[in-house]
Design an enzyme around this catalytic site. Structure first.
Site, PDB file in Angstrom:
ATOM      1  N   ASP A 167      37.296   2.505  -4.757  1.00 12.91           N
ATOM      2  CA  ASP A 167      35.847   2.664  -4.596  1.00 12.91           C
ATOM      3  C   ASP A 167      35.230   1.359  -4.097  1.00 12.91           C
ATOM      4  O   ASP A 167      35.936   0.414  -3.760  1.00 12.91           O
ATOM      5  CB  ASP A 167      35.207   3.130  -5.913  1.00 12.91           C
ATOM      6  CG  ASP A 167      35.419   2.150  -7.056  1.00 12.91           C
ATOM      7  OD1 ASP A 167      35.763   0.962  -6.813  1.00 12.91           O
ATOM      8  OD2 ASP A 167      35.226   2.558  -8.209  1.00 12.91           O
ATOM      9  N   GLN A 168      33.920   1.299  -4.103  1.00 13.41           N
ATOM     10  CA  GLN A 168      33.210   0.123  -3.599  1.00 13.41           C
ATOM     11  C   GLN A 168      33.541  -1.131  -4.410  1.00 13.41           C
ATOM     12  O   GLN A 168      33.448  -2.241  -3.903  1.00 13.41           O
ATOM     13  CB  GLN A 168      31.704   0.396  -3.613  1.00 13.41           C
ATOM     14  CG  GLN A 168      30.895  -0.656  -2.919  1.00 13.41           C
ATOM     15  CD  GLN A 168      29.420  -0.277  -2.843  1.00 13.41           C
ATOM     16  OE1 GLN A 168      28.992   0.694  -3.433  1.00 13.41           O
ATOM     17  NE2 GLN A 168      28.651  -1.053  -2.103  1.00 13.41           N
TER      18      GLN A 168
END
Length: 138
Positions: A16-17
């Site tokens: 993810d980010q």
């Protein structure tokens, strides 16, 4: 108790980010573990499906302990936590490269007829699988 082991290289697309594995990807890795465990027992889930039997998840518990990151290798341990001839609970631990537990989880399943979603008596229709599950469970 039989514990099946699978290694998974963490891909960039699975993060993810924050740069850690997105939580839902662990569910896919758990499926990899279940499939490997069934193979280690000498069976094929794909073959079961070809006979019109499905094994949906009916309950899921997951505890996230440590993150995994892109480029690391996750090791998935899978076993049969509980089995009563109809319902099966698989247990999982996924480890970081340093051997720390990244997740602990359980998924519960029943086998159903594909067309009706009606539960089947697994122990009666698949006695060889039943015996193998009884021997392999915790």
């Amino acid at each position: 108790m039989l514990v099946s082991k699978s290694e998974i290289e963490v891909r960039y697309a699975e993060t993810d980010q924050m740069g850690i594995v997105y939580h839902a990807n662990y569910l896919i890795w758990m499926e990899v573990g279940r499939t490997k465990l069934i193979q280690d027992l000498g069976f094929s889930y794909a073959e079961l499906e070809s006979e019109g039997i499905l094994s949906p998840v009916i309950d899921l518990e997951i505890a996230y302990k440590k993150p995994l990151r892109y480029g690391e290798t996750a090791t998935v341990h899978t076993w049969i936590e509980e089995y009563n001839g109809m319902r099966i609970v698989y247990g999982y631990e996924i480890f970081t490269p340093s051997g720390e537990v990244a997740i602990q989880a359980k998924s519960s399943h029943v086998c159903v007829q594909k067309d009706t979603f009606k539960p089947i008596k697994f122990r009666k229709l698949y006695p060889v699988w039943h015996e193998a599950y009884e021997k392999a469970k915790k």
